[in-house]
Enzyme design. Structure first.
Site, PDB file in Angstrom:
ATOM      1  N   CYS A 170      41.726  49.845  31.121  1.00  0.00           N
ATOM      2  CA  CYS A 170      42.694  49.309  30.062  1.00  0.00           C
ATOM      3  C   CYS A 170      42.441  49.138  28.762  1.00  0.00           C
ATOM      4  CB  CYS A 170      42.845  47.804  30.810  1.00  0.00           C
ATOM      5  SG  CYS A 170      41.589  47.109  31.908  1.00  0.00           S
TER       6      CYS A 170
ATOM      7  N   HIS B 178      49.186  50.935  32.970  1.00  0.00           N
ATOM      8  CA  HIS B 178      49.457  49.900  32.286  1.00  0.00           C
ATOM      9  C   HIS B 178      50.855  49.706  31.709  1.00  0.00           C
ATOM     10  CE1 HIS B 178      45.046  50.249  32.628  1.00  0.00           C
ATOM     11  NE2 HIS B 178      45.166  48.744  32.920  1.00  0.00           N
TER      12      HIS B 178
ATOM     13  N   LYS C 138      47.579  38.147  40.879  1.00  0.00           N
ATOM     14  CA  LYS C 138      47.631  39.834  41.316  1.00  0.00           C
ATOM     15  C   LYS C 138      48.263  39.829  42.752  1.00  0.00           C
ATOM     16  CE  LYS C 138      43.085  40.153  43.292  1.00  0.00           C
ATOM     17  NZ  LYS C 138      42.122  41.114  43.793  1.00  0.00           N
TER      18      LYS C 138
ATOM     19  N   ASP D 234      45.743  54.830  37.998  1.00  0.00           N
ATOM     20  CA  ASP D 234      46.087  53.604  37.179  1.00  0.00           C
ATOM     21  C   ASP D 234      47.230  53.660  36.201  1.00  0.00           C
ATOM     22  OD1 ASP D 234      45.102  51.073  36.116  1.00  0.00           O
ATOM     23  OD2 ASP D 234      43.360  51.757  35.029  1.00  0.00           O
TER      24      ASP D 234
ATOM     25  N   ARG E  22      31.397  51.920  38.392  1.00  0.00           N
ATOM     26  CA  ARG E  22      30.978  50.405  38.635  1.00  0.00           C
ATOM     27  C   ARG E  22      29.932  50.597  39.180  1.00  0.00           C
ATOM     28  NH1 ARG E  22      37.076  48.070  40.236  1.00  0.00           N
ATOM     29  NH2 ARG E  22      37.967  48.788  38.553  1.00  0.00           N
TER      30      ARG E  22
ATOM     31  N   GLN F 275      40.770  55.937  39.548  1.00  0.00           N
ATOM     32  CA  GLN F 275      41.946  55.129  39.616  1.00  0.00           C
ATOM     33  C   GLN F 275      43.347  55.822  39.487  1.00  0.00           C
ATOM     34  OE1 GLN F 275      40.641  51.856  37.345  1.00  0.00           O
ATOM     35  NE2 GLN F 275      40.657  50.400  39.103  1.00  0.00           N
TER      36      GLN F 275
ATOM     37  N   HIS G 298      48.893  45.840  35.130  1.00  0.00           N
ATOM     38  CA  HIS G 298      47.984  46.615  35.561  1.00  0.00           C
ATOM     39  C   HIS G 298      48.073  47.027  37.026  1.00  0.00           C
ATOM     40  CE1 HIS G 298      43.355  47.162  35.028  1.00  0.00           C
ATOM     41  NE2 HIS G 298      43.589  47.462  36.201  1.00  0.00           N
TER      42      HIS G 298
END
Length: 636
Positions: free
Chosen positions: A333, A384, A464, A382, A362, A380, A510
């Site tokens: 992000c 945004h 979420k 991902d 992570r 990911q 996100h």
RNA sequence: GCCGGUGUAGCUCAGCAGGUAGAGCAGUGGAUUCGUAAUCCACAGGUCGGGGGUUCGAGUCCCCCCGCCGGCUCCA
């Protein structure tokens, strides 16, 4: 006091406190032998007093609620067996679970495999004795006295936290347990059960508490059901992505590299490439813009983003380069935010959707790592989305639409959806949280997706939606997540210029649809049992010769298919056909193309599918079929 | 991280009570040219997870560490 009950249209009245077992005769059910009753959604076993009125529903062994009761009683049988075999053992809790039951014990030495066998044997004896379960209600003081005499310190702890003045206990033979119920009438009904494993479990799930030994088992009313369940476990073992990943050479994890770090082998990498191509195409079609960002960034960036405050324990330690501290990214992000901020933004551009297959790292505690499903480095899928508040719901709807589209292409049609709301530790105002939760809810409802609320489980920066997919074995896996974020736009102080030429703060969504490519791949492997649909198959067809004299023709077949862009391999080895077929079968190649005298003669090819069917085509016909199957992403 | 289990050739596994490693598959070489899930023969392959210790001698016993497996806590 009279309590009014209704059953099959008839009205009954009983005195408050009447044991539910009296309903058996009252409702003329003695022939059918109900195990319990449900009165207005409240499950009541035969031992319990009727306290509330309503519609009565008898629970028979076939009822879905019955298994839970059976398993709960099975856990008591387990506890009794353990107490008899291991004097001095202290009881924790012993509930029924989705798949079976467990009971937690505190004992001065670990239980072994042999212990489990002995316990099972003892349990069988207890079952054979058909001990009736007896329910009693005690005052809190009486209960405290009873369990302190028994030395059950954990039970005492539980009693002290029960708000009611009376507590219930269940007895069978000499065994007593603090328990709300419900239970079976007697232990003899626990016929088909099996103890499965022992594992450590913290008392009350808190790692600061002592660790107890949890014995897991499962139970069914019928032996066949138990057998089917155990077979399902075997099937799950056969499908284990770690095993298939090695056998099919899809991925590997090497000790030399480190735990939780994945090597995508060529066969796995091609599957990933297909998934990625599909993913990118679909995103570009839907107005997403593709971006790429680095794997590390200055530590300061993570200070601004708030990750060092809220996420530090999941981040890899910083490294120093040229006297400045950098950190591996645990999320994408902040980078996307900076792309947003790379110039001034206008409301006319909205919504802005940046997507990236971003690899993050992570720190996961060593004990939680698991094949591809839980790793330390993963990619990911991902994105945004920056939008105005009034666009939020529409954008969320589009995201949901895209998720469902993606997942169904891979063959996942059933989901469990959770809407997680504001946690204790959060940023932003209550008002904005409510708005965002409302928008998430509205999007779910518009899409017609049933969901459950997971109270307090939102991330600190926003509410979420988590989506779990059901695989062919009925297991659920969390992949997709859609989160509203009011924190990061604030922290980075991002804005856009509105029609009135004044700056406004955008809202950020996100989202990851597949979650991580690693996890999704792991789930896919298990879902398909390694037999990928043609569009994903690392090898789509193998051309095999019967004898050396067929090589020339086979080479031509191979060349045509390879030129057409299919993933084809040649097996021209000097081996018997059966051997080559077996090998292709074991590798789960969808199509085996056989070239022998017959094919040479009529210039056609025989195609054996991995399901064992035999088909006949011209090369062109087969190529056409392959092409169609790939375009349509057909699953078989 | 914690509790328990486990770690022998690329893979699956054998190795009894301590006497310096074995099978099948895979691999390599050869023979066989054989039509729908394993043709035969030969060869090669292991610092027995790593380190330390006990012992005349350790894959086997003890200690420490690492990985993996099943859970707990946590999560894409």
């Amino acid at each position: 006091m009279e309590i009014k009950l209704s059953f099959e249209g008839k009205e009954f009245a009983v005195k408050a406190g009447t044991p539910a077992r009296e309903l058996v005769d009252l409702l003329e059910l003695s022939e059918k032998k109900p195990l319990a009753f449900k009165i207005d959604e409240e499950l009541l076993d035969l031992h319990s007093p009727v306290r509330h009125g309503g519609e009565v529903k008898p629970i028979f062994p076939e009822s879905p609620e019955a298994l839970e009761i059976l398993r709960h009683t099975a856990s008591h049988v387990l506890a009794q067996a353990v107490k008899e075999l291991f004097p001095g053992v202290k009881l924790g809790i012993g509930p029924a679970t989705e798949e079976g039951f467990y009971y937690d014990f505190d004992y001065d030495r670990p239980f072994t495999e042999e212990d489990l066998k002995a316990i099972e044997k003892k349990m069988k004896e207890i079952v054979k004795k058909r001990y009736p379960l007896v329910r009693e209600e005690l005052s809190r003081e009486e209960a405290e006295r009873l369990f302190s005499e028994l030395g059950e310190r954990y039970k005492l702890e539980l009693i002290r936290e029960i708000p009611e003045e009376t507590v219930s206990i269940y007895k069978q033979d000499r065994f007593v347990d603090l328990c709300r119920g419900p239970h079976l009438p007697h232990t003899g009904l626990v016929k088909a059960f099996k103890l499965l494993s022992v594992a450590g479990a913290y008392w009350r799930g808190d790692e600061r508490n002592p660790q107890l030994q949890r014995i897991y088992g499962t139970a069914f009313f019928r032996k066949e059901d138990l057998k089917a369940y155990l077979e399902r476990l075997e099937e799950a073992k056969r499908r284990d992505h770690r095993k298939l990943g090695r056998e099919l050479e899809l991925f590997s994890i090497e000790e030399e590299i480190g735990p939780g770090l994945i090597l995508w082998l060529p066969k796995g990498a091609i599957v990933r490439k297909e998934i990625e191509d599909f993913w990118r195409d679909e995103h570009l079609k839907r107005g997403y813009q593709l971006v790429y960002t680095p794997h590390i960034a200055l530590r300061d960036l993570w200070k601004i983003s708030g990750h060092l405050d809220f996420y530090a324990e999941n981040m890899f330690a910083p490294m120093e380069i040229d006297e400045r501290a950098y950190q591996l990214k645990p999320m994408n992000c902040p980078f996307h935010i900076l792309i947003y901020q790379s110039r001034k933004r206008s409301y006319r551009e909205f919504p802005i959707r940046y997507c990236e297959l971003g690899t993050v790292y992570r720190y996961e505690r060593s004990g939680v790592l698991h094949g591809l499903l839980r790793v330390r480095g993963f990619t990911q899928d991902d994105a945004h989305i920056f939008c105005r508040e009034d666009q939020l719901e529409e954008e969320l709807y589009k995201v949901l639409d895209l998720v469902v589209h993606f997942l169904s292409v891979f063959g996942f049609k059933e989901y469990q959806i959770y809407l997680s709301t504001r946690p204790d530790k959060y940023v932003g105002s209550e008002e904005i949280w409510e708005k965002a939760e409302g928008a998430l809810r509205a999007a779910l409802e518009k899409k017609g997706l049933p969901y459950e609320i997971d109270p307090g489980e939102g991330v600190f920066y926003g509410p979420k939606i988590d989506l779990k997919i059901r695989d062919v074995l009925g297991r659920f896996w969390q992949c997709s997540t859609i989160q509203v974020d009011f924190n990061i736009p604030e922290r980075f102080d991002i804005s856009y210029i509105g029609p009135d030429n004044r700056p406004y703060r955008p809202i950020m969504i996100h989202r990851a649809l597949l979650g991580s490519l690693e996890r999704f791949f792991g789930v896919l492997i298990e879902h398909y049992a390694g037999a990928f649909p043609v569009w994903l198959s690392p090898v789509q067809a193998v051309v095999m010769t019967v004898a050396d004299r067929h090589q020339e023709f086979a080479e031509m077949v191979y060349a045509k298919l390879a030129e057409a862009g299919f993933r084809v391999e040649r097996d021209f080895r000097n081996e018997k056909l059966g051997f080559k077929i077996r090998e292709a079968q074991v590798k789960k190649v969808p199509y085996m193309i056989i070239v022998g005298d017959k094919e040479l003669e009529n210039s056609r090819i025989t195609v054996r599918t991995r399901k064992g069917e035999n088909l006949e085509f011209t090369i062109e016909e087969f190529a056409e079929r392959l092409k169609e199957e790939i375009i349509q992403k057909i699953i078989w």
